[in-house]
Scaffold this active site. Structure first.
Site, mmCIF file in Angstrom:
data_model
loop_
_atom_site.group_PDB
_atom_site.id
_atom_site.type_symbol
_atom_site.label_atom_id
_atom_site.label_comp_id
_atom_site.label_asym_id
_atom_site.label_seq_id
_atom_site.Cartn_x
_atom_site.Cartn_y
_atom_site.Cartn_z
ATOM 1 N N CYS B 157 32.975 41.840 34.015
ATOM 2 C CA CYS B 157 32.527 43.122 34.777
ATOM 3 C C CYS B 157 32.907 44.440 34.244
ATOM 4 C CB CYS B 157 32.415 42.884 36.387
ATOM 5 S SG CYS B 157 31.807 41.255 36.697
ATOM 6 N N HIS B 286 34.586 51.027 41.382
ATOM 7 C CA HIS B 286 33.908 49.654 41.224
ATOM 8 C C HIS B 286 32.979 49.222 42.450
ATOM 9 C CE1 HIS B 286 33.139 46.013 38.759
ATOM 10 N NE2 HIS B 286 33.999 45.402 39.728
ATOM 11 N N HIS B 321 25.154 44.799 41.394
ATOM 12 C CA HIS B 321 26.150 44.711 40.575
ATOM 13 C C HIS B 321 25.757 44.209 38.837
ATOM 14 C CE1 HIS B 321 29.966 44.365 38.434
ATOM 15 N NE2 HIS B 321 30.719 43.350 39.270
#
Lengths: 269, 391, 84
Positions: B157, B286, B321
């Protein structure tokens, strides 16, 4: 840009017991074959986990990543119809698993990146290492490459007609890369290039050789079988030639339908 | 040598193109839908899905359907083309590409594998041709006029943030004149089931930084920047003045309670720019909405900023996400925050996490001056990256 | 109960791929996590699967899981209590 090479280790050079190289049984028991192979090669290369802390960058390369885990998770999704799936193969299928596990073994907080660019992956990792050295960001870098063969991958590539003239292969190679020459330095990389078009043997020599005492390794990956990071194996061979007295080796590789890569490796003397 | 941003491109569940995405955010419209409509999966979980099929994407991009590109490549091509056009690049120069993805062509491989595990002579090879990560990079390069060095990064990620870092180095070392950097990831049954097996998917709309947060919603999309050397670019959005990648080295999937990796990445990005923490105007966090990430990131904020934590928010309740693309999409949003002078709201926030007491930006705030934005991207394998954009 | 504990130990060894550990090595009352067997959060997810797959016992939230995950014995007790 240039860098020094202090040691190069392939999976065949691993002689230490895996339990010493990866003492954490919790990490070890989740590792697939390729992860074990790559991590043990890395730890053998640095001479034990206690030395991992002295590296200020860990840069890994893989064309296919952890295929066995990817396949296992994909198979479970289909067979078990998306129910009650074990997360471990999913977690381990991530491309930076090997780099992350090396860091975890000795709590190394440094730069840690993974290149996944087919036949260029290893050279891209090496270029990153050389740029970091040139920028003064790193002194000691662990650079490595790994890929694994699986029955499904073999079957698919066979169906694609890729193995008519060549077998497939797999392997792991790790190298200690230094900004400065040390007593252990065995060779140096003095050129790295990504030409836009194929070069002939003659062109390789004209463009990259600096002396008459040069060995050209031109597409010698064919000796090791075809897999994305096979050029790392050629790099390991080139450093061995240097250790055995060759002054300069040019490594040219072009495969997997990609544009070529060229490395010039020289003795440090 | 200064590195500047001269182009932006983005596609996500919020829509096609940077403007469309910004309008949705300004209106507070999330891209999260109750269940996937295009992705084939039995999981009825909320996702941030772009409501266009692969065929429609081929058409949008005027690419022949016979090319049969992966969804990751299709999303990437849109965003890279937009970024290149936005930067008005000179195609006679060396244009590089550092792309990133975590699933690559998995959306197609899934079709192939269903047949293949029954019979190893079955399954269409064209469905597995784009499996590896570099296949999407190659397709993007081919369809966007990339003529220089290109590579692919995959660090879960944080991938796209690392692509930005590598791109900056390529410019410094004069390997390219322009570099397109970012990432693309499509939704896939592989990732939906993967995160489900980790029990970190929220069955409702995700709630980053909220006490009641119960996991993330997956999304898909692509986000890319065009970077140039400052001396080559008379016009630019902002500088990329700091970046760092550090490893949490705590656990393969979980982040440390102290947020070690996150703290080091943010602190080193600031150090590179020679900037002190109090000069950060906004943090695009994040902020995935998982219990672990948001706690760890909050701990890192407190360590670095003490009692003066700058306005921060997670935009993942808008986009979902988007994994490898997240760092690219959020870099684009960070650049546009400086350009337009706005702060993005953190949707679905009600109650601060009791242990930290931090409250993110909850309302869209415009007409404010934003001179510096820190954006975070953290991934499996302890991979933590921060980018610092400044006016 | 004894038989269930033995069976659980075998499932744990098999599913968690515990190297060089036999059921006899596992103390049914020793902690599973941390110092005991040294399991972690990923193993916890796998144990939830074991309970569901072999015993049809569902364990969703982590608040409920904590006391159940103390040891092999507490796992067995939970199974006994909740098995249909």
């Amino acid at each position: 840009m240039k860098c020094y090479i202090d040691r190069v280790t392939t999976e065949h050079d691993v002689v230490t017991d895996i339990k010493l190289l990866i003492p954490d049984a919790g990490l070890r028991r989740r590792m697939s074959r390729v992860i074990k192979s790559a991590v043990t090669t890395a730890v053998e290369c640095v001479g034990g986990i206690e030395n991992i802390g002295s590296y200020d960058a860990i840069i890994t390369a893989t064309g296919w990543g952890c295929l066995t885990d990817s396949e296992r998770f994909l198979r479970n999704i289909i067979v078990d119809k998306e129910q009650l799936l074990n997360p471990t193969p999913f977690i381990q299928s991530t491309f930076n698993t090997v780099g992350g596990q090396i860091a975890l073994l000795n709590h190394n907080h440094c730069y840690n990146v993974t290149y996944v660019n087919r036949s260029h992956s290893f050279e891209d990792a090496l270029l990153d290492a050389m740029m970091r050295i040139a920028d003064g960001e790193s002194e000691n870098i662990l650079v490595g490459a790994f890929d694994e063969q699986t029955p499904s991958q073999h079957r698919i590539m066979e169906r694609m007609g890729i193995f008519r003239n060549i077998n497939d292969g797999e392997g792991a190679v790790f190298a200690q890369i230094r900004a400065h020459r040390s007593a252990e330095s065995i060779a140096q990389v003095t050129a790295i290039d990504f030409p836009a078009h194929s070069l002939s043997k003659q062109e390789c020599l004209e463009k990259f050789a600096t002396s008459e005492n040069v060995v050209l390794m031109y597409n010698t990956y064919t000796l090791h079988g075809l897999y994305p990071t096979v050029s790392a194996r050629c790099f390991a061979e080139a450093t061995r030639l240097i250790q055995n007295g060759t002054k300069e080796v040019i490594v040219y590789n072009e495969y997997f339908g990609a544009t070529p890569t060229v490395l010039r490796i020289q003795c440090v003397g | 040598m200064g590195i500047v941003v001269t182009g932006v491109g983005m596609i996500s569940a919020l829509g096609v193109g940077v403007d469309c995405n910004l309008v949705s955010i300004r209106k507070g419209l999330s891209g999260i839908s109750a269940t996937p409509k295009i992705l084939k999966t039995g999981n009825k979980l909320p996702v941030g899905e772009l409501q266009m099929t692969n065929d429609e994407l081929h058409k949008l991009l005027t690419i022949q359907p016979q090319e049969h590109l992966s969804r990751t490549a299709l999303l990437g091509i849109w965003a890279v083309r937009e970024a290149l056009k936005n930067a008005n690049v000179d195609y006679s120069k060396r244009i590089g590409l550092v792309s990133s993805t975590s699933v690559g062509g998995m959306d197609l491989t899934e079709h192939f594998f269903e047949k293949f595990i029954e019979d190893d002579k079955a399954g269409r090879l064209r469905d597995v041709r784009m499996h590896d990560c570099a296949a999407s990079t190659d397709a993007i390069a081919r369809h966007c006029g990339i003529n220089g060095y290109r590579t692919t990064i995959s660090t879960a990620c944080s991938s796209a943030a690392n692509a930005v870092i590598t791109g900056a180095k390529l410019l410094k070392h004069n390997i390219v004149d322009y570099v397109v950097v970012g990432g693309s990831d499509a939704l896939s049954a592989f990732t939906v089931n993967g995160f489900k097996s980790l029990m970190i998917l929220d069955e409702k709309h995700c709630r980053p930084f909220d006490e009641s947060r119960a996991g993330l919603n997956l999304g898909e999309g692509a986000g890319y920047l065009v970077l140039q050397r400052e001396e080559d670019a008379p016009l630019y959005y902002c500088h990329l003045s700091g970046y760092a990648n550090r490893n949490d080295a705590h656990h393969q999937t979980a982040s440390s309670a102290e947020g070690n990796g996150a703290y080091l990445a943010m602190a080193d990005a600031l150090k590179m720019a020679g900037m002190s923490p109090e000069n950060v105007d906004y943090i695009n966090a994040h902020g995935t909405g998982t219990g672990n990430n948001d706690a760890s990131e909050s701990a890192a904020f407190i360590r670095l900023f003490g009692n003066n934590i700058p306005p921060f928010s997670s935009t993942k309740a808008f986009t979902g996400h988007t994994l490898a693309a997240a760092g690219g999409i959020e870099a684009v949003l960070s650049v546009m925050a400086i350009k337009t002078g706005c702060l993005y709201p953190n949707l679905n926030f009600n109650t601060p996490i009791s242990a930290y007491g931090l409250t993110p930006v909850c309302k869209y705030t415009d007409c404010t001056r934003v001179d510096s934005v820190l954006t975070n991207s953290f991934g499996f394998g302890g991979n933590c990256s921060s980018l610092l954009f400044t006016r | 109960m004894e038989q269930l504990i033995q069976e659980l130990k075998e499932h744990l060894i098999e599913e968690l791929n515990l190297e060089e550990i036999t059921p006899e090595d596992i103390d049914a009352e020793a902690p599973l996590f941390g110092d005991g067997l040294g399991l972690d959060s990923i193993d916890a997810l796998e144990i939830i699967l074991i309970l569901e797959k072999y015993y049809g016992v569902k364990l969703a939230n982590s608040a409920e899981a904590k006391p159940v995950f103390q040891s092999v014995k507490t796992l067995a007790e939970y199974i006994m209590k909740n098995r249909g």
